[in-house]
Design an enzyme around this catalytic site. Structure first.
Site, PDB file in Angstrom:
ATOM      1  CB  THR A  19      -0.821   0.004   1.079  1.00 49.20           C
ATOM      2  OG1 THR A  19      -1.906   1.433   1.477  1.00 49.20           O
ATOM      3  CG2 THR A  19      -0.228   0.017   2.643  1.00 49.20           C
ATOM      4  CE1 TYR A  68      -3.551  -1.949   5.325  1.00 46.05           C
ATOM      5  CE2 TYR A  68      -3.391   0.300   4.784  1.00 46.05           C
ATOM      6  CZ  TYR A  68      -4.155  -0.722   4.464  1.00 46.05           C
ATOM      7  OH  TYR A  68      -3.832  -1.720   2.761  1.00 46.05           O
TER       8      TYR A  68
END
Length: 300
Positions: free
Chosen positions: A108, A132
């Site tokens: 990501t 995250y």
């Protein structure tokens, strides 16, 4: 696709019900034997359970489309996020290395802090702002530490017309609210899950042999996201403009807002756009301009 012995490759897909996994399961079918799993068949909160699965299937390629993606909830469930995003990929890498299997893993843009001011390159230092992002970075590091053959694709703002995506949310809001306020200071690359799945399948199909040995020569991290970047505000405007059913909209205006006006448990990077030139130069493939992909997605 068969190798010299006439044997088809086996592709093990983990995360078949997610936005990306759902598309991958369809795109990969022409390439060989597809073995696909998801929760509860596999439980990455108990990542040791996946090692015997990989040993049993003995894949030629393992594609990991699983992830803990609840960015805000990860702040209070950091151990679970770390287990799924950080620990499990390392175990997959170990099992793949023992089989000389290629691991394809998706990461990501949230591994970056968004302060660079221009699109991020693969060698820019990561500095995630939230749990995250830290868990996803830990997964990258775990795979790299194992070594073996792997492709880590950092992507951004993945959406589809299934699941809980920004595109679906904007369309839903437009049918409920006359005024939408969307942040204009978060910027990255919108990426259609179908295109991301298709480019992964194309990459595997580039060589007639099923050994995928040529991919093994290109082990590493690559940025792979929609071409170009925009703010969430610009993205929302484009979604409404491409809406195939504009008559259903009650929304009359979309107004820009600042991230600070919408406090969330997890801090987001503001400018996390990815530069994908390394992938393009290495593999001769590229994802389309994000606006074109969005128009195709909404056209059905």
């Amino acid at each position: 696709m068969k190798n010299a012995t006439g044997k088809q490759p086996t592709i093990l897909l983990l995360g078949k019900y997610g936005q990306l996994g759902w598309e991958l399961q369809r795109c990969l079918q022409p390439l060989g034997k597809i073995v696909a799993f998801d929760y509860p068949e596999i439980n990455l909160s108990k990542p040791d359970s996946i090692r015997p699965l990989i040993q049993e299937v003995k894949p030629t390629v393992l594609i990991n489309a699983t992830a803990y993606t609840a960015v805000d909830r990860a702040e209070s469930e950091s151990d679970l996020a770390l287990m799924i995003n950080g620990i499990a990929p390392g175990i997959m890498a170990e099992a793949c290395a023992a089989l000389d299997c290629i691991l394809i893993h998706y990461s990501t843009d949230y591994v970056f802090d968004g302060t660079k001011g221009s699109p991020y390159l693969e060698n820019d230092p990561p500095n995630p702002l939230n749990q995250y992002g830290r868990s996803k970075l830990r997964g990258e590091q775990a795979i790299e530490q194992v070594g073996g053959f792997y492709l880590i694709f950092r992507t951004a703002w993945v959406y589809s017309l299934r699941g809980d995506s920004f595109v679906r949310k904007v369309l839903q809001w437009s049918r409920q609210q006359e005024t939408l306020r969307v942040v204009e200071d978060q910027i990255s690359n919108p990426t259609w899950a179908r295109m991301l799945a298709e480019i992964t399948a194309l990459l595997l199909a580039r060589q007639p042999s099923s050994s995928f040995d040529w991919l093994k020569e290109h082990t590493g991290i690559y940025h792979l996201a929609g071409d170009g970047y925009c703010s969430r505000y610009e993205w929302a405007q484009a979604i409404l403009s491409a809406d195939p059913h504009p008559d259903e909209q009650v929304c009359r205006q979309v107004l820009p807002a600042k991230t600070a006006e919408f406090p969330t448990p997890a801090q987001r990077p503001l400018f996390s756009a990815l530069d994908c030139q390394r992938f393009i130069s290495t593999f001769g493939l590229r994802l389309p301009v994000w606006r074109e992909a969005l128009a195709l997605a909404l056209a059905g």
